[in-house]
Design a protein around this motif. Structure first.
Motif, mmCIF file in Angstrom:
data_model
loop_
_atom_site.group_PDB
_atom_site.id
_atom_site.type_symbol
_atom_site.label_atom_id
_atom_site.label_comp_id
_atom_site.label_asym_id
_atom_site.label_seq_id
_atom_site.Cartn_x
_atom_site.Cartn_y
_atom_site.Cartn_z
ATOM 1 N N VAL A 45 0.811 -1.037 0.137
ATOM 2 C CA VAL A 45 -0.073 0.137 -0.044
ATOM 3 C C VAL A 45 0.823 1.365 0.239
ATOM 4 C CG1 VAL A 45 -1.405 1.574 1.249
ATOM 5 C CG2 VAL A 45 -2.034 -0.934 1.170
ATOM 6 N N TYR A 46 2.029 1.171 0.852
ATOM 7 C CA TYR A 46 2.710 2.168 1.031
ATOM 8 C C TYR A 46 3.349 2.717 -0.397
ATOM 9 C CZ TYR A 46 7.374 4.782 1.884
ATOM 10 O OH TYR A 46 8.302 5.580 1.931
ATOM 11 N N GLY A 47 3.922 1.598 -0.999
ATOM 12 C CA GLY A 47 4.335 1.660 -2.343
ATOM 13 C C GLY A 47 3.604 2.290 -3.497
ATOM 14 N N VAL A 77 -6.751 0.434 9.612
ATOM 15 C CA VAL A 77 -5.950 1.277 10.135
ATOM 16 C C VAL A 77 -4.180 0.970 9.800
ATOM 17 C CG1 VAL A 77 -4.468 1.136 12.780
ATOM 18 C CG2 VAL A 77 -7.118 1.070 12.377
ATOM 19 N N VAL A 78 -3.998 -0.221 9.505
ATOM 20 C CA VAL A 78 -2.581 -0.262 9.093
ATOM 21 C C VAL A 78 -2.232 0.366 7.539
ATOM 22 C CG1 VAL A 78 -0.995 -2.055 8.292
ATOM 23 C CG2 VAL A 78 -2.117 -2.605 10.481
ATOM 24 N N ALA A 79 -3.483 0.052 7.105
ATOM 25 C CA ALA A 79 -3.290 0.632 5.596
ATOM 26 C C ALA A 79 -3.096 2.289 5.870
ATOM 27 C CB ALA A 79 -4.325 0.282 4.719
ATOM 28 N N VAL A 133 0.096 7.209 5.179
ATOM 29 C CA VAL A 133 0.457 8.532 5.774
ATOM 30 C C VAL A 133 1.698 9.223 5.343
ATOM 31 C CG1 VAL A 133 0.884 9.544 7.934
ATOM 32 C CG2 VAL A 133 -0.965 8.548 7.979
ATOM 33 N N ALA A 134 2.806 8.649 5.438
ATOM 34 C CA ALA A 134 3.841 9.261 4.864
ATOM 35 C C ALA A 134 3.784 9.780 3.556
ATOM 36 C CB ALA A 134 5.120 8.493 5.291
#
Lengths: 117, 887
Positions: free
Chosen positions: B780-782, B862-864, B869-870
């Motif tokens: 997800v971050y990627g 929540v984790v996603a 966020v960053a």
């Protein structure tokens, strides 16, 4: 390149027979280097020695990897370095076996073909 | 043919280690050309023309190519070169390589560990000769709801006599004997074996010899099988001891063979020692400490179905063929012995399958779980490759422009990916080497074939194959990027994908999310199962309780029931003199043994099935069993007093419905059995099995029972029950040093042993979920990160036109999280279907459990959100001027 007149016949030597011819040449004439082998080929097949000497190399590799010939660097009569190939014991045996097979095959073909009148 | 093989080997060697072949060839070709040149010169040609002619006669480049093709395998050669190139490349981007290798390493490590279990337990054949031909024979009576039962020795003997499809049939039974005359008195679990046992298992004794034929007839050995023997015993019995017993009772002495010990007070000779790892050492009574010849002729009770029957198919016979024959033989026996065998058939089943049937489902489910983890990791890996392809696209374009073959570039790309994944696979293999021993220790002890599980060469080869496959597959999505290099050439700006390809990355992330959510739901279900099991009301208090058994009844001294009762009473009195013990009682050990029986009540005509417990009054105090009505058993309920019993709620309900049971009478379902009056009703206990409904139970005072006697004790201690074990042993030894103490365990230990499988499942699936969660979060971050990068210009424009940084953030989050939400929905949908297949693992919770699904969804959202966020904040800080300038 263009050429007028007839081309000298170029025998397309199939893989199996080239190996056999090389073995036979080494067996009857002793250790030879690649150039000498090519010369012998010219004698046998009546093709000019001007082209395609490179076709020997894959045949030499095959034979050497099978352990039927062995290469060694030596000096020629004119004191140049050349890699001489000699037939091994295993190669002699293989030569006999292959020659046998060819003889039988050609005998069979001869009998099948109609006789020349 | 040998020549051909020799050549093959040489070609491989040349491909992998090129060595000086090229240099040698160059030298030879040069020398050849020199010779040709020399010849032309000799014929009178000028030097430079001679040289040209030589070059025409021997085309060096072609000759070398042909030589090269003949001396090695071209594709292997290229592979080696590509792999070496790839390794060099990777060393220059350590971060990328590191992340890829760790991601794959963890996933492949987990998969390898589970694979090791599945391979050794389910796939490999049993470690016995001709294992493929071994079968287990069950007796079966579906009409009485007894689908797979053990067999009775007379039936087994008849099968052996009449079969033609089975070449060996052995009966295996259990018993317990007290051994004295070695280091100290010990109760041993014995395995009763027939002569075929040694042939079927192919076991080689560490010391000594298997029993000879006379020992299978001796009275002494029959007596050990606890069969009543009236003939005088003139010769000693024989036993073969286990490796562990040899060590602890005989100190591993080399001269143990031939030594005499006493078993149940009678002489016995040690005939041999089993090797340390005996495969077939589980009888109905537990893990065997010793092996005793089974005297088949003395056990003629055709209804005594307490023996394993193991057989070997004759060569060429199939299981179906044997089953066919056994059906006929069973029908014949049922006709000849209707009292015992009417309605009973025989089931023939492959031995390995029948041993592993319980573990199979669990292992397959675990394999599914770890497969999800692997898939998620592969998707992450594919992402990494996509990113890398984007970075190197310019380099690729230039290389194609100057003539590099497209196919060659693809091959290099795939090789690089495969090299990475093989490195990841090696890391994973090492991880598995470390994890598997830990797992085998944690695994429930009754997991079939647990002893055999290990990580070995065969698994290594599998790991390599899987790694290469993974690497090749993961490279495919990025190949499509490479394919459109021409298009990229025309663009001046960085490539941004269009059309279908733009959905590739979000789709992959959605897949990851779906799989992770699926695993989370599974974890939730298994976790709730464990909670449900743990919150079951046992009906007794297991804390501070120590249980053990004594086998005094085996000694001739205690053959008389009065003597046995006196011994037990003395022991309890002796224990209670110590302040350590609060209560002591005789009776069935909870979660361990059960005795079933049938009863009749005065009012009814049918018999009632129930369990029998034969406790002393202290039993109720020791376990803190709650009284519902009437009274508990007391010391006054002894031999001479009126015959009384206590029943539990379930029995009372089954027998007398809602009425109070106190005052009613019941008796054993045997003619001439005396009537007993119910004086009290107690709460139900889960005494026999934890998760089953509490059975109906009748408590008969141990002094009054003439039918059943239970040599087990339950004591309550003030402090740590384990610390009281030496006190118990001392007390027994002081009373009678010839009596052995066995089956020692605290109630807490027994309880944990029962729930261990569920805890094991939770650990594993929980670990998978955690890994899956982390990997998907990275995905997800990627995705959000890439969204930000590719849409920076657009954000710049928007901000220049007046949108706030918060709106920019929301824009990016929307893009990233929509994929997450789709994945979440898909994962939940998949869960509704998939969880039905793990129903066998669940207890107290339905597969469509709302709580688990909500918890899983919430966790993932929540984790996603945290993962997004960053990069989202990066979007909010985009400076429109800079964004618009870089294009």
């Amino acid at each position: 390149m263009s050429s007028g007149g007839t081309n000298p016949p170029r025998v397309e030597l199939i893989q199996g027979s080239l190996d056999l011819i090389v073995l036979s040449a080494l067996s009857s004439m002793g250790p030879l280097h690649a150039y000498a082998l090519a010369a012998r080929l010219e004698q046998i097949t009546d093709t000019p020695l001007t082209l395609n000497q490179g076709t020997l190399y894959p045949a030499l590799v095959r034979l050497e990897q099978r352990g039927w010939i062995k290469g060694q660097w030596q000096k020629t009569e004119s004191n140049r370095d050349a890699k001489f190939y000699a037939i091994t014991a295993a190669g002699s045996r293989a030569l006999e076996r292959q020659a046998d097979r060819w003889r039988r095959l050609s005998g069979l073909v001869n009998r099948l073909l109609p006789r020349k009148a | 043919m040998i020549a051909g093989l020799r050549r093959f080997v040489r070609r491989i060697a040349n491909a992998l280690t090129p060595g000086r072949a090229e240099a040698d060839l160059a030298r030879e070709v040069a020398a050849h050309q020199a010779l040709i040149e020399e010849e032309y010169v000799r014929r009178g040609w000028p030097a430079d023309e001679a040289r040209l002619a030589a070059r025409r006669a021997l085309d060096a480049a072609r000759a070398k190519d042909q030589h090269r093709d003949a001396r090695s395998f071209v594709w292997l050669d290229d592979l080696r070169r590509d792999a070496a190139h790839a390794l060099r490349d990777l060393r220059r981007s350590p971060a990328f390589a590191g992340v890829a290798i760790v991601t794959l390493g963890v996933a492949i490590g987990a998969s390898t560990a589970i694979l090791a279990f599945v391979d050794h337990v389910l796939v490999r054949s049993l470690p016995m000769p001709d294992a493929g031909r071994l079968v287990r024979l069950y007796e079966s009576n579906p009409a009485e709801d007894r689908a797979r039962e053990m067999a009775s020795p007379p039936n087994i003997a008849d099968w052996r006599r009449e079969t033609k499809t089975l070449e060996l049939v052995t009966a295996v039974g259990g018993t317990s004997v007290t051994m004295t005359g070695a280091a100290e008195a010990e109760a041993l679990i014995g395995m009763l074996v027939g002569p075929e046992y040694f042939q079927i298992t192919g076991v080689r004794l560490a010391l000594g010899q298997p029993f000879d034929s006379s020992e299978y007839q001796s009275f002494a050995n029959a007596a050990l099988g606890s069969f009543a023997i009236r003939e005088p015993i003139t010769s000693p019995a024989s036993i073969i001891i286990s490796h562990a017993v040899w060590q602890r009772q005989f100190g591993g002495a080399a001269d143990v063979v031939g030594r005499t010990v006493a078993l149940n007070g009678n002489a016995a000779v040690v005939r041999g020692v089993m090797p340390a790892n005996v495969f077939l050492d589980q009888s109905a009574w537990g893990t065997a400490d010793c092996w005793i010849p089974f005297v088949e002729s003395r056990l003629t009770q055709r209804r005594f179905r307490q023996f394993l029957a193991i057989a070997r198919l004759a060569p060429g016979v199939s299981v179906e063929g044997a089953q066919h024959e056994m059906n006929a033989i069973a029908a014949d026996l049922a006709g000849r012995y209707p009292a015992a065998d009417k309605g009973w058939t025989v089931i023939v089943s492959n031995l390995r399958n029948s041993m592993t049937v319980e573990s199979r489902r669990t292992l397959l489910i675990l394999m599914g779980g770890v497969g999800c983890v692997l898939l998620i990791a592969v998707v992450n890996f594919a992402h990494l490759l996509l990113m890398r392809a984007a970075v190197r696209s310019r380099e690729m374009v230039i290389r194609i422009a100057i003539g590099a073959g497209r196919w060659r570039l693809f091959r290099q790309w795939v090789t690089e990916s495969a090299v990475l994944s093989v490195l990841g696979g090696l890391v994973g293999f090492v991880l598995a080497l470390w994890v598997v021993p830990t797992l085998t220790e944690m695994a429930p002890a009754d997991l079939a074939r647990l002893k055999e599980v290990s990580v070995d060469a065969r698994i290594f080869v599998l790991v390599l194959i899987v790694s290469v496959a993974v690497g090749t597959l993961a490279a495919i999505p990025s190949l499509s990027n490479l394919r459109d290099m021409d298009v990229m050439l025309l663009r001046s700006s960085g490539a941004s994908a269009r059309g279908v390809r733009r959905l590739l990355r979000p789709t992959l992330v959605a897949v990851q999310v779906g799989l992770a959510v699926l695993l989370l739901v599974g974890t939730g279900l298994i976790g709730r199962t464990l909670l449900a099991v743990k919150s079951l009301d046992l009906g007794f208090d297991p804390s501070h309780v120590l249980t053990f058994g004594t086998d005094e009844s085996r000694l001739t001294r205690y053959r008389d029931l009065t003597a046995t009762l006196q011994f037990r009473q003395d022991l309890m009195t002796s224990l209670l003199t110590s302040p350590v013990f609060e209560a002591a009682g005789v009776g069935a050990i909870p979660l361990f043994n059960k005795v079933a029986d049938s009863f009749r009540i005065e009012e009814g005509t049918t018999s009632i099935e129930g369990n029998v417990n034969v406790p002393s009054p202290g039993y109720f105090r020791a376990l803190r069993i709650r009284l519902v009505s009437g009274r508990l058993l007391e010391e006054s309920d002894d031999r001479g007093a009126d015959k009384v019993v206590v029943v539990n709620r379930t029995f009372a309900r089954r027998a007398w419905g809602g009425a109070d049971a106190v005052g009613h009478r019941l008796r054993h379902d045997m003619d001439s059995s005396p009537w007993m009056t119910v004086v009290g009703v107690v709460e139900d206990q889960r005494i026999s099995a934890l998760e089953a409904e509490p059975p109906a139970m009748v408590f008969i005072p141990y002094c009054q029972s003439t039918v059943v006697s239970i040599p087990n004790f339950v004591v309550r201690t003030k402090g740590d029950p384990a610390a009281a074990i030496p006190l118990v042993r001392d007390a027994v030894r002081r009373l009678d040093p010839a009596v052995a103490v066995s089956r020692v365990a605290t109630m807490d230990e027994r309880y944990h042993r029962v729930i261990a499988p569920r805890e094991f499942n939770l650990w594993l699936v929980g670990a998978f979920s955690l890994i899956a969660l982390v990997l998907s979060a990275v995905g997800v971050y990627g995705l959000v990160n890439e969204t930000v990068t590719s849409r920076t210009p657009e954000i710049g424009v928007r901000m220049a036109l007046g949108s706030s940084s918060r709106q920019a953030m929301l824009l990016v989050l929307k893009g990233g999280l929509s994929a997450t939400l789709i994945g979440l929905a898909a994962g939940l949908a998949a869960a509704t279907v998939v969880t039905r297949s793990i129903q066998s693992m669940l207890f107290g919770v339905t597969p469509l459990d709302v709580v688990s699904m909500s918890a899983a969804s919430l966790t993932f959202v929540v984790v996603a959100a945290l993962a997004a966020v960053a990069p989202a904040r990066r979007a909010s800080r985009v400076d429109p001027l800079i964004a618009l300038r870089t294009d």
